[in-house]
Motif scaffolding. Sequence first.
Motif, PDB file in Angstrom:
ATOM      1  N   ALA A 112      -6.199  26.027 -12.635  1.00 39.59           N
ATOM      2  CA  ALA A 112      -6.657  25.611 -11.303  1.00 39.59           C
ATOM      3  C   ALA A 112      -5.991  24.335 -10.839  1.00 39.59           C
ATOM      4  O   ALA A 112      -5.835  24.105  -9.637  1.00 39.59           O
ATOM      5  CB  ALA A 112      -8.172  25.444 -11.321  1.00 39.59           C
ATOM      6  N   ASP A 113      -5.579  23.480 -11.781  1.00 37.92           N
ATOM      7  CA  ASP A 113      -4.913  22.237 -11.389  1.00 37.92           C
ATOM      8  C   ASP A 113      -3.396  22.348 -11.447  1.00 37.92           C
ATOM      9  O   ASP A 113      -2.690  21.384 -11.158  1.00 37.92           O
ATOM     10  CB  ASP A 113      -5.392  21.066 -12.264  1.00 37.92           C
ATOM     11  CG  ASP A 113      -4.993  21.211 -13.738  1.00 37.92           C
ATOM     12  OD1 ASP A 113      -4.374  22.237 -14.108  1.00 37.92           O
ATOM     13  OD2 ASP A 113      -5.294  20.298 -14.519  1.00 37.92           O
ATOM     14  N   GLY A 114      -2.898  23.521 -11.833  1.00 37.29           N
ATOM     15  CA  GLY A 114      -1.456  23.736 -11.902  1.00 37.29           C
ATOM     16  C   GLY A 114      -0.828  23.354 -13.216  1.00 37.29           C
ATOM     17  O   GLY A 114       0.321  23.709 -13.483  1.00 37.29           O
ATOM     18  N   LEU A 115      -1.557  22.622 -14.054  1.00 38.26           N
ATOM     19  CA  LEU A 115      -0.988  22.124 -15.310  1.00 38.26           C
ATOM     20  C   LEU A 115      -1.912  22.403 -16.494  1.00 38.26           C
ATOM     21  O   LEU A 115      -2.148  21.531 -17.339  1.00 38.26           O
ATOM     22  CB  LEU A 115      -0.694  20.618 -15.203  1.00 38.26           C
ATOM     23  CG  LEU A 115       0.409  20.223 -14.216  1.00 38.26           C
ATOM     24  CD1 LEU A 115       0.554  18.705 -14.157  1.00 38.26           C
ATOM     25  CD2 LEU A 115       1.747  20.861 -14.596  1.00 38.26           C
ATOM     26  N   GLY A 116      -2.430  23.609 -16.548  1.00 30.18           N
ATOM     27  CA  GLY A 116      -3.181  24.035 -17.714  1.00 30.18           C
ATOM     28  C   GLY A 116      -4.401  23.191 -18.035  1.00 30.18           C
ATOM     29  O   GLY A 116      -4.776  23.057 -19.200  1.00 30.18           O
ATOM     30  N   GLY A 117      -5.021  22.586 -16.995  1.00 31.65           N
ATOM     31  CA  GLY A 117      -6.224  21.795 -17.208  1.00 31.65           C
ATOM     32  C   GLY A 117      -5.970  20.400 -17.737  1.00 31.65           C
ATOM     33  O   GLY A 117      -6.878  19.763 -18.289  1.00 31.65           O
ATOM     34  N   VAL A 118      -4.760  19.868 -17.546  1.00 30.00           N
ATOM     35  CA  VAL A 118      -4.412  18.572 -18.126  1.00 30.00           C
ATOM     36  C   VAL A 118      -5.288  17.441 -17.596  1.00 30.00           C
ATOM     37  O   VAL A 118      -5.568  16.467 -18.301  1.00 30.00           O
ATOM     38  CB  VAL A 118      -2.912  18.255 -17.884  1.00 30.00           C
ATOM     39  CG1 VAL A 118      -2.642  17.938 -16.415  1.00 30.00           C
ATOM     40  CG2 VAL A 118      -2.445  17.107 -18.765  1.00 30.00           C
ATOM     41  N   HIS A 119      -5.769  17.568 -16.362  1.00 35.29           N
ATOM     42  CA  HIS A 119      -6.542  16.465 -15.778  1.00 35.29           C
ATOM     43  C   HIS A 119      -7.944  16.357 -16.375  1.00 35.29           C
ATOM     44  O   HIS A 119      -8.573  15.296 -16.297  1.00 35.29           O
ATOM     45  CB  HIS A 119      -6.619  16.626 -14.252  1.00 35.29           C
ATOM     46  CG  HIS A 119      -5.277  16.614 -13.594  1.00 35.29           C
ATOM     47  ND1 HIS A 119      -4.469  15.501 -13.568  1.00 35.29           N
ATOM     48  CD2 HIS A 119      -4.575  17.593 -12.959  1.00 35.29           C
ATOM     49  CE1 HIS A 119      -3.335  15.783 -12.931  1.00 35.29           C
ATOM     50  NE2 HIS A 119      -3.388  17.044 -12.563  1.00 35.29           N
ATOM     51  N   THR A 120      -8.431  17.444 -16.958  1.00 33.30           N
ATOM     52  CA  THR A 120      -9.722  17.386 -17.654  1.00 33.30           C
ATOM     53  C   THR A 120      -9.535  17.239 -19.163  1.00 33.30           C
ATOM     54  O   THR A 120     -10.344  16.599 -19.837  1.00 33.30           O
ATOM     55  CB  THR A 120     -10.565  18.642 -17.362  1.00 33.30           C
ATOM     56  OG1 THR A 120      -9.792  19.819 -17.655  1.00 33.30           O
ATOM     57  CG2 THR A 120     -10.972  18.678 -15.892  1.00 33.30           C
ATOM     58  N   LYS A 121      -8.477  17.803 -19.708  1.00 30.98           N
ATOM     59  CA  LYS A 121      -8.216  17.710 -21.148  1.00 30.98           C
ATOM     60  C   LYS A 121      -7.684  16.329 -21.539  1.00 30.98           C
ATOM     61  O   LYS A 121      -7.909  15.864 -22.650  1.00 30.98           O
ATOM     62  CB  LYS A 121      -7.222  18.792 -21.573  1.00 30.98           C
ATOM     63  CG  LYS A 121      -7.734  20.212 -21.414  1.00 30.98           C
ATOM     64  CD  LYS A 121      -6.647  21.221 -21.748  1.00 30.98           C
ATOM     65  CE  LYS A 121      -7.119  22.661 -21.536  1.00 30.98           C
ATOM     66  NZ  LYS A 121      -6.020  23.643 -21.762  1.00 30.98           N
ATOM     67  N   ALA A 122      -6.939  15.710 -20.642  1.00 28.34           N
ATOM     68  CA  ALA A 122      -6.370  14.381 -20.916  1.00 28.34           C
ATOM     69  C   ALA A 122      -6.503  13.517 -19.663  1.00 28.34           C
ATOM     70  O   ALA A 122      -5.498  13.122 -19.053  1.00 28.34           O
ATOM     71  CB  ALA A 122      -4.918  14.505 -21.347  1.00 28.34           C
ATOM     72  N   PRO A 123      -7.739  13.216 -19.252  1.00 29.82           N
ATOM     73  CA  PRO A 123      -7.960  12.523 -17.979  1.00 29.82           C
ATOM     74  C   PRO A 123      -7.360  11.122 -17.926  1.00 29.82           C
ATOM     75  O   PRO A 123      -7.132  10.588 -16.835  1.00 29.82           O
ATOM     76  CB  PRO A 123      -9.488  12.476 -17.864  1.00 29.82           C
ATOM     77  CG  PRO A 123      -9.981  12.604 -19.270  1.00 29.82           C
ATOM     78  CD  PRO A 123      -9.007  13.487 -19.958  1.00 29.82           C
ATOM     79  N   HIS A 124      -7.094  10.502 -19.088  1.00 29.70           N
ATOM     80  CA  HIS A 124      -6.541   9.149 -19.101  1.00 29.70           C
ATOM     81  C   HIS A 124      -5.106   9.105 -18.576  1.00 29.70           C
ATOM     82  O   HIS A 124      -4.586   8.023 -18.303  1.00 29.70           O
ATOM     83  CB  HIS A 124      -6.588   8.571 -20.518  1.00 29.70           C
ATOM     84  CG  HIS A 124      -5.950   9.432 -21.563  1.00 29.70           C
ATOM     85  ND1 HIS A 124      -6.510  10.632 -21.972  1.00 29.70           N
ATOM     86  CD2 HIS A 124      -4.807   9.285 -22.285  1.00 29.70           C
ATOM     87  CE1 HIS A 124      -5.746  11.177 -22.908  1.00 29.70           C
ATOM     88  NE2 HIS A 124      -4.702  10.384 -23.111  1.00 29.70           N
ATOM     89  N   PHE A 125      -4.494  10.278 -18.402  1.00 22.65           N
ATOM     90  CA  PHE A 125      -3.143  10.318 -17.837  1.00 22.65           C
ATOM     91  C   PHE A 125      -3.147  10.552 -16.324  1.00 22.65           C
ATOM     92  O   PHE A 125      -2.094  10.571 -15.692  1.00 22.65           O
ATOM     93  CB  PHE A 125      -2.298  11.389 -18.515  1.00 22.65           C
ATOM     94  CG  PHE A 125      -1.882  11.028 -19.913  1.00 22.65           C
ATOM     95  CD1 PHE A 125      -1.255   9.824 -20.177  1.00 22.65           C
ATOM     96  CD2 PHE A 125      -2.133  11.890 -20.971  1.00 22.65           C
ATOM     97  CE1 PHE A 125      -0.879   9.484 -21.472  1.00 22.65           C
ATOM     98  CE2 PHE A 125      -1.753  11.564 -22.269  1.00 22.65           C
ATOM     99  CZ  PHE A 125      -1.124  10.354 -22.523  1.00 22.65           C
ATOM    100  N   THR A 126      -4.321  10.785 -15.760  1.00 27.65           N
ATOM    101  CA  THR A 126      -4.426  10.967 -14.309  1.00 27.65           C
ATOM    102  C   THR A 126      -4.812   9.632 -13.679  1.00 27.65           C
ATOM    103  O   THR A 126      -5.860   9.078 -14.022  1.00 27.65           O
ATOM    104  CB  THR A 126      -5.484  12.025 -13.966  1.00 27.65           C
ATOM    105  OG1 THR A 126      -5.153  13.256 -14.622  1.00 27.65           O
ATOM    106  CG2 THR A 126      -5.545  12.264 -12.462  1.00 27.65           C
TER     107      THR A 126
END
Length: 434
Positions: free
Chosen positions: A106-120
């Motif tokens: 849904a975020d275009g990057l395999g859920g990276v914003h929830t799996k690794a939120p410290h990078f957002t």
Amino acid sequence: MAPEKIIIDTDPGVDDILALLLALSASAEEIELLLISLTFGNIDVENCLRNAVSLFHVLEKELEWRKAKGKPLGYESLRKCKPIVAVGAEQPLDEQILMADYFHGADGLGGVHTKAPHFTPEELFRHLFHSPSASSAPIPPENPTPLPHEALFTPSSSPSHLEILSQLKKNPPHTVTIVAVGPLTNLALAAAHDPETFLLAKEVVIMSGTIDMEGNVTPTAEFNAYADAVAAARVFALTSPKPSTTLPPCVSLKPYPDVLPSKLNLTIFPLDITTMHLLNEAECNSITSTLKEEGSPLAQWCGVFIHATFRKMEELYTAEAGATEKRVQDVDISLHDPLCVWYMIMRGVEGWKAVEGRDIRVDATGQWTRGMYVVDRRTRKKPTVEEMGEADEVEGDCDGWLHPLGGNRVRQMVESPEGYKTTFGRDMIRRIFL
């Protein structure tokens, strides 16, 4: 040797981000990335902006980490020229919107914003960008955080299609190449707004369509071509000596003028060539695993969505009930978008092969064939202008396929230099992470 000046028009999903990283990690002599133009596609344009800003946020952390570790900084192109980032189309011209969030997340990057939120990053600086629609325009905070002076990008308050035209005007004619790796809506809008300026592009290189392979969203269509088939057909029409012969019906945009100063130099990378340029998981891990353990922000961030993509490939292609045979392209990641950037970096290398002047047309209206690339496989010889005389069409031919002034003139890339199918993935990963 002067670097290739490029604009990348993109809908940042997984392979789009890899393509951007490949361009930004190029040497200053190879690439000068002027503009990153965002469009809907894999995901909505709001998430595209979040991914683009997050990319630069992670790169800032990566460069700090490399400096602290005494490692080579790399990313010469980025450090020499901060690209502009512009927000563009949020929907296709005349069609129902389609997104590939089933594959990219849904975020275009395999859920990276929830799996690794410290990078957002907490601040995405939305108030500094053009908003595609007034109804969705972000409300600026009372005390908006200004973009840091040392930020690695420059936000644009102009829509993507106008920023594309601005860059073509600012630079000498025929020195800027547009690399489009998403739906072609922004390009179609730019060409409709000012076709003469749009034709100042040196070349337009696109990842789009399929000729002899099966499609990846329908039996005959590739995602980018399907997502806005009208836009694709309008861009293709600019390659024709007479654009009106292949221009599709379009409610929202006017036709091109009857007389244009030149034809568009269009090079396509269809699935036929991109699918076989692969990234192998074991090879990727051999380069990135140690970096992740050492604390590389870039390796850790990318590792989330690269890992998710390998798992999605397995889910889609190798876990199907009744599947008895695996193809290598079904379990590795095909580097569709990065291959277009690799071409810009390595275009001087001998071995790139293309079919010149193909009359490839995009079906924009078919019930079952929307986005299909249609080619004339008949063996009939096209007559010359002199042989045509006063005739408007060739006997027994419909839609001007055999008319010497009709149809498109597209350059189809069919082969990369020897060995690239197996070495490109490794070389790309080394450039991005080492």
